[in-house]
Design a protein around this motif. Structure first.
Motif, PDB file in Angstrom:
ATOM      1  N   SER A   4       0.821  -1.213   0.000  1.00  0.00           N
ATOM      2  CA  SER A   4       0.000   0.000   0.000  1.00  0.00           C
ATOM      3  C   SER A   4       0.852   1.259   0.000  1.00  0.00           C
ATOM      4  CB  SER A   4      -0.927  -0.002   1.224  1.00  0.00           C
ATOM      5  OG  SER A   4      -1.678   1.192   1.274  1.00  0.00           O
ATOM      6  N   ILE A   5       1.788   1.370   0.944  1.00  0.00           N
ATOM      7  CA  ILE A   5       2.570   2.609   1.049  1.00  0.00           C
ATOM      8  C   ILE A   5       3.578   2.741  -0.087  1.00  0.00           C
ATOM      9  CG2 ILE A   5       4.357   1.661   2.561  1.00  0.00           C
ATOM     10  CD1 ILE A   5       4.277   4.416   4.021  1.00  0.00           C
ATOM     11  N   VAL A   6       4.129   1.611  -0.562  1.00  0.00           N
ATOM     12  CA  VAL A   6       5.077   1.664  -1.681  1.00  0.00           C
ATOM     13  C   VAL A   6       4.367   2.112  -2.954  1.00  0.00           C
ATOM     14  CG1 VAL A   6       6.562   0.288  -3.193  1.00  0.00           C
ATOM     15  CG2 VAL A   6       6.655  -0.049  -0.712  1.00  0.00           C
ATOM     16  N   THR A   7       3.196   1.547  -3.210  1.00  0.00           N
ATOM     17  CA  THR A   7       2.440   1.912  -4.411  1.00  0.00           C
ATOM     18  C   THR A   7       2.017   3.375  -4.364  1.00  0.00           C
ATOM     19  OG1 THR A   7       1.579  -0.347  -4.560  1.00  0.00           O
ATOM     20  CG2 THR A   7       0.445   1.341  -5.842  1.00  0.00           C
ATOM     21  N   LEU A   8       1.541   3.827  -3.201  1.00  0.00           N
ATOM     22  CA  LEU A   8       1.121   5.226  -3.067  1.00  0.00           C
ATOM     23  C   LEU A   8       2.293   6.169  -3.302  1.00  0.00           C
ATOM     24  CD1 LEU A   8      -1.045   7.292  -2.293  1.00  0.00           C
ATOM     25  CD2 LEU A   8      -0.390   6.980   0.094  1.00  0.00           C
ATOM     26  N   CYS A   9       3.438   5.827  -2.743  1.00  0.00           N
ATOM     27  CA  CYS A   9       4.623   6.663  -2.882  1.00  0.00           C
ATOM     28  C   CYS A   9       5.066   6.753  -4.345  1.00  0.00           C
ATOM     29  CB  CYS A   9       5.750   6.093  -2.029  1.00  0.00           C
ATOM     30  SG  CYS A   9       7.218   7.123  -1.953  1.00  0.00           S
ATOM     31  N   ILE A  10       5.103   5.619  -5.025  1.00  0.00           N
ATOM     32  CA  ILE A  10       5.525   5.595  -6.430  1.00  0.00           C
ATOM     33  C   ILE A  10       4.525   6.323  -7.318  1.00  0.00           C
ATOM     34  CG2 ILE A  10       5.928   4.085  -8.421  1.00  0.00           C
ATOM     35  CD1 ILE A  10       7.048   2.010  -6.456  1.00  0.00           C
ATOM     36  N   ALA A  11       3.231   6.096  -7.073  1.00  0.00           N
ATOM     37  CA  ALA A  11       2.194   6.741  -7.890  1.00  0.00           C
ATOM     38  C   ALA A  11       2.274   8.257  -7.766  1.00  0.00           C
ATOM     39  CB  ALA A  11       0.813   6.240  -7.475  1.00  0.00           C
ATOM     40  N   MET A  12       2.446   8.767  -6.551  1.00  0.00           N
ATOM     41  CA  MET A  12       2.525  10.214  -6.369  1.00  0.00           C
ATOM     42  C   MET A  12       3.862  10.779  -6.855  1.00  0.00           C
ATOM     43  SD  MET A  12       0.359  11.389  -3.058  1.00  0.00           S
ATOM     44  CE  MET A  12       1.363  10.670  -1.774  1.00  0.00           C
ATOM     45  N   TRP A  13       4.892   9.927  -6.871  1.00  0.00           N
ATOM     46  CA  TRP A  13       6.188  10.355  -7.394  1.00  0.00           C
ATOM     47  C   TRP A  13       6.054  10.789  -8.859  1.00  0.00           C
ATOM     48  CZ3 TRP A  13      10.893  11.116  -5.179  1.00  0.00           C
ATOM     49  CH2 TRP A  13      12.016  11.198  -6.008  1.00  0.00           C
ATOM     50  N   PHE A  14       5.264  10.021  -9.622  1.00  0.00           N
ATOM     51  CA  PHE A  14       5.073  10.348 -11.039  1.00  0.00           C
ATOM     52  C   PHE A  14       3.930  11.339 -11.260  1.00  0.00           C
ATOM     53  CE2 PHE A  14       7.254   6.225 -11.263  1.00  0.00           C
ATOM     54  CZ  PHE A  14       8.297   6.556 -12.117  1.00  0.00           C
ATOM     55  N   THR A  15       2.949  11.324 -10.365  1.00  0.00           N
ATOM     56  CA  THR A  15       1.816  12.240 -10.510  1.00  0.00           C
ATOM     57  C   THR A  15       2.216  13.681 -10.226  1.00  0.00           C
ATOM     58  OG1 THR A  15       0.258  10.503  -9.885  1.00  0.00           O
ATOM     59  CG2 THR A  15      -0.518  12.763  -9.715  1.00  0.00           C
ATOM     60  N   LEU A  16       2.958  13.890  -9.140  1.00  0.00           N
ATOM     61  CA  LEU A  16       3.340  15.245  -8.746  1.00  0.00           C
ATOM     62  C   LEU A  16       4.550  15.757  -9.525  1.00  0.00           C
ATOM     63  CD1 LEU A  16       3.033  15.058  -4.855  1.00  0.00           C
ATOM     64  CD2 LEU A  16       1.414  16.063  -6.461  1.00  0.00           C
ATOM     65  N   ARG A  17       5.384  14.836  -9.949  1.00  0.00           N
ATOM     66  CA  ARG A  17       6.619  15.178 -10.661  1.00  0.00           C
ATOM     67  C   ARG A  17       7.538  16.081  -9.826  1.00  0.00           C
ATOM     68  NH1 ARG A  17       6.778  12.585 -15.192  1.00  0.00           N
ATOM     69  NH2 ARG A  17       4.872  12.121 -16.305  1.00  0.00           N
ATOM     70  N   TRP A  18       7.403  15.996  -8.513  1.00  0.00           N
ATOM     71  CA  TRP A  18       8.346  16.696  -7.636  1.00  0.00           C
ATOM     72  C   TRP A  18       9.554  15.798  -7.427  1.00  0.00           C
ATOM     73  CZ3 TRP A  18      10.229  14.966  -2.922  1.00  0.00           C
ATOM     74  CH2 TRP A  18      11.083  15.869  -2.259  1.00  0.00           C
TER      75      TRP A  18
END
Length: 481
Positions: free
Chosen positions: A182-196
């Motif tokens: 759960s936390i790994v997927t959320l982290c990776i998904a937001m890594w590409f979504t936010l592009r920060w």
């Protein structure tokens, strides 16, 4: 930002945050039902013990810096990057301590399985460090629509993996696999979504400035997370792991429901508070809206859940979990008070008074520990009831400073809350009375839900409660059709 644009931004964010929470909660609810039917209460008891140490470590990792980033008026790339490197460093130190301490913890609780599970689950600290920065960026910029997709993807994938592992007979490791995914997927998904992306920037001065606000939140958070989980540590030592499993499962249903409703509102309101922190009149208006709206949704949810507890547990989790019913009903009363706690504390934080926040936490936790000490000799149900007593006194303590800061007293707050509370108690009585009809479990539950919804919304409509109109208008405004 013009006032109308700011209001629309807040309402839009509130809608998407609520949608994200509803979607995630809905999927997670189904996942937890399936897992609870496949796994044993003792599996949940072991995880409950380990989560205590993970939660304390995660609080250390965040160090109050995430909230400090949200609260700060102007934030630069140097701020974000500096906090990123600091939190990763703290995560490494915290994980190392957990890794070394695992055998001693396992020996104390006479649970050898704690060693490998704690060492594996502790890896989530590193992803939590990254996630804290991502959440700050989302909150500051009201990007809750982006969070919706990432969170939903995380809960779907983690749920599928957890269920698959449970079916394969992995026991407690199914819960570990679900949480890590759960936390790994959320982290990776937001890594590409936010592009920060973190940059090669670091400033001790910026960290010191943020920590001057955040350290009080860190101290408050450590006190809070230790206190909240103290009962689990005590129960885990004095009772079998299965009993702790019943206790935590009874906590889980109301806890997840309330935290998702209330956190959706409060997560949006904190940056809204912060942007108006120099205008106490506006902050009071925002706080009142958050308090009234949260209670209008939380009070009936908790009253209804307490009324349907037995048929709900019997139907969804099977009879092996019936011992959890009284715990669930007790914690419904405890969590019903959450809107009062969070609305008051968020307003205090937004005004930059983390010093007051810390003092409140010390007073409340001293009271809570005293209540726990009194209830331990009486028994496990008394321990649960003690959380209600502490919660009631906690609402008075949390509301006290806002009489001076915002001219919003405890008495005035309860005048705003009484309509929703009164209707919720009436609804609870009507819903619980259905149990005496002696119908089948399915029919009883469906009839209870129907009666509860009809009574609460019907009375709210007849009395023309402003909260009902506000919620309906907000939903209509942001529905895509």
């Amino acid at each position: 930002m013009p006032e109308d644009d700011f209001k629309n931004s807040v309402l839009s964010s509130l809608f998407w945050k609520s949608l994200e929470r509803v979607g995630v909660t809905g999927v997670l609810f189904v996942v937890q039902i399936i897992l609870a039917r496949l796994l044993l209460p003792a599996d949940y008891g072991i995880i409950a013990l380990i989560i205590v140490f993970i939660a304390i470590s995660q609080t250390l990792v965040e160090s109050g810096l995430g909230v400090a980033l949200i609260q700060k008026k102007e934030v630069t790339d140097t701020d974000y990057s500096s906090v990123f490197y600091i939190t990763l460093g703290v995560a490494f130190v915290s994980y190392s301590i957990l890794f070394l301490a695992a055998p001693f913890i396992a020996t104390f609780y006479n649970q050898p399985l704690i060693v490998p599970v704690l060492r594996v689950l502790g890896l989530t600290l590193f992803f939590g460090a990254i996630n804290s920065i991502q959440n700050a960026i989302i909150a500051r910029n009201f990007l809750f629509r982006k969070l919706f997709i990432s969170s939903l993807a995380a809960v779907l994938l983690s749920g599928a993996i957890g269920i698959a592992m449970a079916y394969a007979g992995y026991g407690v490791w199914a819960l570990v696999g679900q949480q890590i995914t759960s936390i790994v997927t959320l982290c990776i998904a937001m890594w590409f979504t936010l592009r920060w992306r973190p940059q090669l920037l670091f400033s001790f001065m910026r960290v010191k400035e943020l920590f001057s606000f955040g350290w009080k939140l860190l101290a408050s958070g450590l006190i809070d997370v230790t206190y909240v989980n103290l009962s689990s540590l005590v129960i885990g030592k004095l009772y079998p792991a299965s009993m702790l499993g019943y206790y935590t499962k009874g906590q889980e249903f109301p806890g997840v429901l309330v935290s998702n409703i209330d956190s959706s509102i409060q997560a949006v309101m904190l940056p809204a508070y912060a942007k108006n922190q120099d205008n106490t009149v506006v902050v009071k208006q925002i706080m009142r809206r958050a308090l009234v709206t949260s209670s209008f949704l939380v009070f009936p949810a908790m009253a209804g859940l307490a009324a349907v507890a037995e048929p709900l547990i019997r139907l969804l989790l099977t009879e092996k979990w019936l011992i959890a019913v009284p715990f669930l009903q007790i914690f419904c009363a405890t969590y019903a008070l959450w809107p009062i706690h969070t609305a008051n504390l968020q307003a205090i934080n937004a005004l930059g008074r983390s010093d007051i926040f810390l003092k409140l936490e010390v007073v409340k936790k001293a009271l809570g520990v005293s209540v726990l000490a009194v209830t331990i000799p009486i028994g496990i149900y008394a321990i649960a009831l003690g959380t209600v007593v502490t919660g009631i006194f906690g609402t008075i303590i949390n509301a006290y400073p806002n009489k001076l800061l915002l001219d919003y007293s405890f008495t005035e707050q309860w005048r705003d809350l009484m309509p929703a509370l009164t209707l919720s108690l009436i609804m609870c009585g009507a819903t619980y009375s259905v149990l005496f009809l002696g119908l089948s479990v399915w029919v009883t539950l469906i009839l209870q839900i129907t009666v509860g919804v009809a009574v609460y919304t019907g009375l709210a409509w007849l009395l023309r409660l402003e909260s009902l109109t506000y919620v309906m208008n907000t939903v209509k405004e942001y529905l895509p059709w």
